[in-house]
Design a protein around this motif. Structure first.
Motif, PDB file in Angstrom:
ATOM      1  N   ARG A  31       0.520 -32.530  -3.735  1.00  0.00           N
ATOM      2  CA  ARG A  31      -0.181 -33.811  -3.672  1.00  0.00           C
ATOM      3  C   ARG A  31      -1.543 -33.663  -2.992  1.00  0.00           C
ATOM      4  O   ARG A  31      -2.518 -34.286  -3.401  1.00  0.00           O
ATOM      5  CB  ARG A  31       0.674 -34.848  -2.932  1.00  0.00           C
ATOM      6  CG  ARG A  31       1.894 -35.290  -3.712  1.00  0.00           C
ATOM      7  CD  ARG A  31       2.739 -36.303  -2.944  1.00  0.00           C
ATOM      8  NE  ARG A  31       2.000 -37.504  -2.639  1.00  0.00           N
ATOM      9  CZ  ARG A  31       1.809 -38.526  -3.466  1.00  0.00           C
ATOM     10  NH1 ARG A  31       2.322 -38.485  -4.680  1.00  0.00           N
ATOM     11  NH2 ARG A  31       1.130 -39.585  -3.095  1.00  0.00           N
ATOM     12  N   TYR A  32      -1.615 -32.823  -1.958  1.00  0.00           N
ATOM     13  CA  TYR A  32      -2.863 -32.608  -1.228  1.00  0.00           C
ATOM     14  C   TYR A  32      -3.977 -32.171  -2.176  1.00  0.00           C
ATOM     15  O   TYR A  32      -5.104 -32.678  -2.111  1.00  0.00           O
ATOM     16  CB  TYR A  32      -2.652 -31.562  -0.132  1.00  0.00           C
ATOM     17  CG  TYR A  32      -3.897 -31.212   0.641  1.00  0.00           C
ATOM     18  CD1 TYR A  32      -4.342 -32.022   1.687  1.00  0.00           C
ATOM     19  CD2 TYR A  32      -4.642 -30.077   0.346  1.00  0.00           C
ATOM     20  CE1 TYR A  32      -5.479 -31.718   2.405  1.00  0.00           C
ATOM     21  CE2 TYR A  32      -5.791 -29.756   1.062  1.00  0.00           C
ATOM     22  CZ  TYR A  32      -6.198 -30.581   2.085  1.00  0.00           C
ATOM     23  OH  TYR A  32      -7.341 -30.269   2.796  1.00  0.00           O
ATOM     24  N   SER A  33      -3.667 -31.243  -3.056  1.00  0.00           N
ATOM     25  CA  SER A  33      -4.695 -30.727  -3.960  1.00  0.00           C
ATOM     26  C   SER A  33      -4.910 -31.610  -5.184  1.00  0.00           C
ATOM     27  O   SER A  33      -6.046 -31.893  -5.562  1.00  0.00           O
ATOM     28  CB  SER A  33      -4.343 -29.308  -4.403  1.00  0.00           C
ATOM     29  OG  SER A  33      -4.468 -28.417  -3.319  1.00  0.00           O
ATOM     30  N   VAL A  34      -3.836 -32.048  -5.816  1.00  0.00           N
ATOM     31  CA  VAL A  34      -3.971 -32.823  -7.052  1.00  0.00           C
ATOM     32  C   VAL A  34      -4.621 -34.177  -6.785  1.00  0.00           C
ATOM     33  O   VAL A  34      -5.423 -34.659  -7.594  1.00  0.00           O
ATOM     34  CB  VAL A  34      -2.598 -32.999  -7.749  1.00  0.00           C
ATOM     35  CG1 VAL A  34      -2.684 -33.990  -8.888  1.00  0.00           C
ATOM     36  CG2 VAL A  34      -2.102 -31.661  -8.267  1.00  0.00           C
ATOM     37  N   LEU A  35      -4.317 -34.785  -5.648  1.00  0.00           N
ATOM     38  CA  LEU A  35      -4.843 -36.121  -5.359  1.00  0.00           C
ATOM     39  C   LEU A  35      -6.108 -36.086  -4.515  1.00  0.00           C
ATOM     40  O   LEU A  35      -6.520 -37.105  -3.967  1.00  0.00           O
ATOM     41  CB  LEU A  35      -3.761 -36.966  -4.676  1.00  0.00           C
ATOM     42  CG  LEU A  35      -2.476 -37.156  -5.490  1.00  0.00           C
ATOM     43  CD1 LEU A  35      -1.446 -37.928  -4.698  1.00  0.00           C
ATOM     44  CD2 LEU A  35      -2.758 -37.809  -6.827  1.00  0.00           C
ATOM     45  N   MET A  67      -3.030 -31.739 -17.913  1.00  0.00           N
ATOM     46  CA  MET A  67      -4.323 -31.048 -17.977  1.00  0.00           C
ATOM     47  C   MET A  67      -4.961 -30.979 -16.587  1.00  0.00           C
ATOM     48  O   MET A  67      -5.495 -29.951 -16.186  1.00  0.00           O
ATOM     49  CB  MET A  67      -5.267 -31.768 -18.946  1.00  0.00           C
ATOM     50  CG  MET A  67      -4.817 -31.747 -20.384  1.00  0.00           C
ATOM     51  SD  MET A  67      -4.807 -30.094 -21.084  1.00  0.00           S
ATOM     52  CE  MET A  67      -6.540 -29.770 -21.164  1.00  0.00           C
ATOM     53  N   GLU A  68      -4.899 -32.073 -15.844  1.00  0.00           N
ATOM     54  CA  GLU A  68      -5.491 -32.096 -14.506  1.00  0.00           C
ATOM     55  C   GLU A  68      -4.704 -31.207 -13.548  1.00  0.00           C
ATOM     56  O   GLU A  68      -5.285 -30.535 -12.696  1.00  0.00           O
ATOM     57  CB  GLU A  68      -5.570 -33.523 -13.974  1.00  0.00           C
ATOM     58  CG  GLU A  68      -6.335 -33.647 -12.685  1.00  0.00           C
ATOM     59  CD  GLU A  68      -7.812 -33.258 -12.793  1.00  0.00           C
ATOM     60  OE1 GLU A  68      -8.415 -32.963 -11.743  1.00  0.00           O
ATOM     61  OE2 GLU A  68      -8.371 -33.247 -13.908  1.00  0.00           O
ATOM     62  N   MET A  69      -3.392 -31.182 -13.670  1.00  0.00           N
ATOM     63  CA  MET A  69      -2.576 -30.329 -12.807  1.00  0.00           C
ATOM     64  C   MET A  69      -2.863 -28.848 -13.063  1.00  0.00           C
ATOM     65  O   MET A  69      -2.957 -28.061 -12.119  1.00  0.00           O
ATOM     66  CB  MET A  69      -1.097 -30.633 -13.013  1.00  0.00           C
ATOM     67  CG  MET A  69      -0.665 -31.969 -12.469  1.00  0.00           C
ATOM     68  SD  MET A  69       1.081 -32.240 -12.839  1.00  0.00           S
ATOM     69  CE  MET A  69       1.310 -33.886 -12.187  1.00  0.00           C
ATOM     70  N   ILE A  70      -3.022 -28.480 -14.314  1.00  0.00           N
ATOM     71  CA  ILE A  70      -3.356 -27.090 -14.645  1.00  0.00           C
ATOM     72  C   ILE A  70      -4.730 -26.735 -14.092  1.00  0.00           C
ATOM     73  O   ILE A  70      -4.920 -25.656 -13.516  1.00  0.00           O
ATOM     74  CB  ILE A  70      -3.285 -26.857 -16.171  1.00  0.00           C
ATOM     75  CG1 ILE A  70      -1.838 -26.953 -16.644  1.00  0.00           C
ATOM     76  CG2 ILE A  70      -3.917 -25.518 -16.551  1.00  0.00           C
ATOM     77  CD1 ILE A  70      -1.683 -27.049 -18.148  1.00  0.00           C
ATOM     78  N   HIS A  71      -5.683 -27.625 -14.242  1.00  0.00           N
ATOM     79  CA  HIS A  71      -7.025 -27.387 -13.701  1.00  0.00           C
ATOM     80  C   HIS A  71      -6.974 -27.229 -12.180  1.00  0.00           C
ATOM     81  O   HIS A  71      -7.590 -26.302 -11.627  1.00  0.00           O
ATOM     82  CB  HIS A  71      -7.953 -28.533 -14.090  1.00  0.00           C
ATOM     83  CG  HIS A  71      -9.298 -28.459 -13.446  1.00  0.00           C
ATOM     84  ND1 HIS A  71     -10.179 -27.424 -13.689  1.00  0.00           N
ATOM     85  CD2 HIS A  71      -9.901 -29.275 -12.554  1.00  0.00           C
ATOM     86  CE1 HIS A  71     -11.276 -27.609 -12.967  1.00  0.00           C
ATOM     87  NE2 HIS A  71     -11.123 -28.733 -12.272  1.00  0.00           N
ATOM     88  N   THR A  72      -6.229 -28.098 -11.512  1.00  0.00           N
ATOM     89  CA  THR A  72      -6.111 -28.016 -10.057  1.00  0.00           C
ATOM     90  C   THR A  72      -5.464 -26.703  -9.634  1.00  0.00           C
ATOM     91  O   THR A  72      -5.901 -26.073  -8.677  1.00  0.00           O
ATOM     92  CB  THR A  72      -5.299 -29.220  -9.517  1.00  0.00           C
ATOM     93  OG1 THR A  72      -5.975 -30.422  -9.878  1.00  0.00           O
ATOM     94  CG2 THR A  72      -5.149 -29.149  -8.008  1.00  0.00           C
ATOM     95  N   MET A  73      -4.437 -26.277 -10.370  1.00  0.00           N
ATOM     96  CA  MET A  73      -3.799 -24.988 -10.065  1.00  0.00           C
ATOM     97  C   MET A  73      -4.809 -23.845 -10.167  1.00  0.00           C
ATOM     98  O   MET A  73      -4.829 -22.950  -9.329  1.00  0.00           O
ATOM     99  CB  MET A  73      -2.625 -24.759 -11.025  1.00  0.00           C
ATOM    100  CG  MET A  73      -1.904 -23.428 -10.876  1.00  0.00           C
ATOM    101  SD  MET A  73      -2.594 -22.006 -11.779  1.00  0.00           S
ATOM    102  CE  MET A  73      -2.812 -22.631 -13.415  1.00  0.00           C
ATOM    103  N   SER A  74      -5.687 -23.908 -11.158  1.00  0.00           N
ATOM    104  CA  SER A  74      -6.683 -22.842 -11.302  1.00  0.00           C
ATOM    105  C   SER A  74      -7.661 -22.839 -10.127  1.00  0.00           C
ATOM    106  O   SER A  74      -8.114 -21.778  -9.689  1.00  0.00           O
ATOM    107  CB  SER A  74      -7.423 -22.966 -12.635  1.00  0.00           C
ATOM    108  OG  SER A  74      -8.338 -24.044 -12.617  1.00  0.00           O
ATOM    109  N   LEU A  75      -7.979 -24.021  -9.600  1.00  0.00           N
ATOM    110  CA  LEU A  75      -8.862 -24.096  -8.435  1.00  0.00           C
ATOM    111  C   LEU A  75      -8.180 -23.553  -7.187  1.00  0.00           C
ATOM    112  O   LEU A  75      -8.799 -22.838  -6.384  1.00  0.00           O
ATOM    113  CB  LEU A  75      -9.297 -25.547  -8.187  1.00  0.00           C
ATOM    114  CG  LEU A  75     -10.118 -26.208  -9.289  1.00  0.00           C
ATOM    115  CD1 LEU A  75     -10.380 -27.669  -8.946  1.00  0.00           C
ATOM    116  CD2 LEU A  75     -11.409 -25.461  -9.524  1.00  0.00           C
ATOM    117  N   ILE A  76      -6.900 -23.862  -7.019  1.00  0.00           N
ATOM    118  CA  ILE A  76      -6.138 -23.340  -5.870  1.00  0.00           C
ATOM    119  C   ILE A  76      -6.108 -21.824  -5.921  1.00  0.00           C
ATOM    120  O   ILE A  76      -6.360 -21.151  -4.924  1.00  0.00           O
ATOM    121  CB  ILE A  76      -4.708 -23.915  -5.848  1.00  0.00           C
ATOM    122  CG1 ILE A  76      -4.743 -25.412  -5.562  1.00  0.00           C
ATOM    123  CG2 ILE A  76      -3.848 -23.197  -4.812  1.00  0.00           C
ATOM    124  CD1 ILE A  76      -3.410 -26.111  -5.780  1.00  0.00           C
TER     125      ILE A  76
END
Length: 97
Positions: A31-35, A67-76
Motif C-alpha cells: 500500500r505504501y508504494s502503490v498508493l 497495470m499500475e501495480m506492475i508499474h509500481t513493482m518495476s519502480l520498487i
C-alpha cells in the motif's frame, strides 16, 4: 479533467484492491508504494482504450489497476540497492528504506 477523473477512479480502486490484512507488514509495504500517488497514466490509457471500443469501465478497472501495480513493482525493483539504490521516490523514502 479526464486524467484527473481517471486517476481518482483508479486510486479508489487501488485502495479497495489492497485492504489491510495479514500479513500486515507485506500489505502495508504494498500500500505504501502503490498508493504513493502519481499521474496514473498507464491505467488511464487502459481505461481510454476501453472507452474507445465501447467497453464497460467497471470490467476494465481491475486491468487498469493491475497495470499500475506492475508499474509500481518495476519502480520498487529499480530503487533497490542492487540497482539504483535510490533513497526517495515521489518525495517519500523508497520502499526498502
Amino acid at each position: 479533467m479526464y486524467m484527473r477523473d481517471r486517476a481518482e477512479m483508479v486510486n479508489k480502486a487501488l485502495d479497495a484492491a489492497l485492504p489491510s490484512r495479514y500479513p500486515e507488514v507485506l500489505v502495508d509495504s504494498m500500500r505504501y508504494s502503490v498508493l504513493a500517488g502519481g499521474k496514473r497514466v498507464r491505467p488511464a490509457l487502459t481505461l481510454a482504450a476501453c472507452d474507445l471500443v465501447g467497453g464497460d469501465m467497471a470490467t476494465a478497472l481491475p486491468t487498469a489497476c493491475a497495470m499500475e501495480m506492475i508499474h509500481t513493482m518495476s519502480l520498487i525493483h529499480d530503487d533497490l540497492p542492487a540497482m539504483d539504490n535510490d533513497d526517495f521516490r515521489r518525495g517519500r523514502p523508497t520502499n526498502h528504506k
